[in-house]
Design a protein around this motif. Structure first.
Motif: not given
Length: 384
Positions: A304-308, A360-367, A369-378
């Motif tokens: 979550w911290q990485s996502l923020q 565009r690079t920051a957007l990819l890194e944000l995507v 980070a969100l997927e990594t967070y979701r997989w942590n939850v899942n």
């Protein structure tokens, strides 16, 4: 139609070793398990981000090997802990019944068989595993492959942006080289300074070639994971759209609880605890489970911290891009008015393009980070 690799698997109760042969292989699931439209979507020559999980499930060689091994495990050892323990005992009985009772070399052979039978009986008593544990381990492996493929998909596009940035830098260096040549003619630069700028251009060309190779390596690794051959050239779809409101809607505390419920490692250890009869094993597993639960919540919190952090970086990149666009507009006005040189205007253009690439690079890194967070939850939060 994508070409697959058909697995040839040697399966044992303690592990699986796979050997593959390059030949066409069907999907893992039967035809009736999906609609014709779904199969058509998976079998076309386009790799869409949203298809990755299904492609991994149907066509990834490791997943196919694991499915084969899981079915073989059930066939050879059964489903329950008792079935598995009985299988060990049966193997022990068979070894003992094959003892010759002869002297000499026969005694040596009998001793070895007796030792193996004893070890199998000990394994039968100590066994905590069943088919559910194997299923969870293979499911965890499949989820990890999906996460890895998603990361490679995003890395492929990050490679493209790195390549675009490198080409922009080459333009900067070429402009510097041209300026140095002009200054050399005017006597305001030395031959060495001009040669240094030429060398910098050559070094940048080398970096570009390396980035091109890296991007191709990423592409091949990605498509092979999803069922194509490395020599194939499927179209790679667009990156997923990012809805920032999805990040704002994250319920961290609720997700920590879901992560505990979904985590594969924790589920395996809880299953082992259910199967454990020995008091020492039970106590060890209870301590392991308590540690798992602490680590899972920490892993989710770190994700979550990485996502923020990724979100703030993206917002900052957007802000810097807007500022650079303003500078470019001002430079265009000055150039049209003859107030700056073409070199200065082109430098402003390159600076604006560089900031656009950074967004565009920051957007990819944000995507990612969100997927990594979701997989942590899942289910994939680090539990150890």
């Amino acid at each position: 139609m994508r070409n697959q690799v058909k697995p040839i698997v040697i399966v044992g109760i303690a592990g699986i070793m796979g050997v593959t042969a390059p030949m066409t292989s069907p999907a893992s699931s039967p035809e009736f398990s999906r609609s014709s439209q779904e199969w058509e979507r998976l079998r076309d020559d386009v790799l869409e981000y949203e298809e990755i999980a299904d492609l991994i499930h149907e066509y990834n060689v490791t997943v196919q090997n694991n499915q084969y091994a899981y079915n073989a495990f059930i066939k050879d050892y059964g489903r329950t802990k008792e079935d598995v323990s009985d299988a060990y005992r049966t193997m022990a009985d068979e070894l003992e019944s094959s003892m010759s009772g002869e002297d000499g070399m026969g005694m040596v052979s009998d001793f070895q068989l007796e030792l193996q039978a004893k070890q199998l009986r000990e394994q039968a008593e100590d066994n905590l595993e069943d088919s559910r544990i194997y299923y969870l381990n293979y499911s965890q492996a499949e989820a990890g492959l999906v996460l890895s493929a998603q990361s490679k998909f995003l890395s492929y596009y990050k490679n493209q942006l790195e390549l675009a940035s490198a080409r922009q830098q080459k333009k900067v260096l070429e402009n510097s080289c041209a300026l140095a040549q002009t200054q050399l003619l005017a006597g305001t630069a030395t031959q060495t300074e001009m040669l240094n700028t030429q060398e910098a251009v050559l070094e940048q060309e080398k970096s570009i070639a390396e980035l091109e190779q890296q991007m191709e390596s990423t592409r091949q690794s990605l498509i092979v994971m999803c069922g194509w051959k490395g020599s194939d050239h499927p179209q790679i779809g667009d990156i997923p759209e990012m809805d920032l409101s999805a990040i704002e809607a994250v319920d961290l505390e609720g997700d920590k609880q879901l992560a505990l419920e979904n985590n594969y490692t924790l589920q395996v250890n809880k299953r082992k605890l259910e199967n454990a009869k020995d008091g020492d094993n039970q106590e060890k597993l209870k301590k392991t489970i308590a540690s798992n639960e602490r680590q899972i919540q920490l892993s989710v919190n770190n994700a979550w911290q990485s996502l923020q952090t990724a979100k703030r970086s993206y917002e900052q990149a957007v802000s810097q891009k807007a500022l650079e666009e303003q500078n470019l507009n001002l430079s265009a006005q000055k150039w049209n008015a003859g107030m700056i040189t073409q070199y200065e205007y082109e430098s402003a253009q390159i600076a604006a393009e560089t900031k656009a690439i950074a967004v565009r690079t920051a957007l990819l890194e944000l995507v990612e980070a969100l997927e990594t967070y979701r997989w942590n939850v899942n289910g994939l939060a680090s539990a150890e």
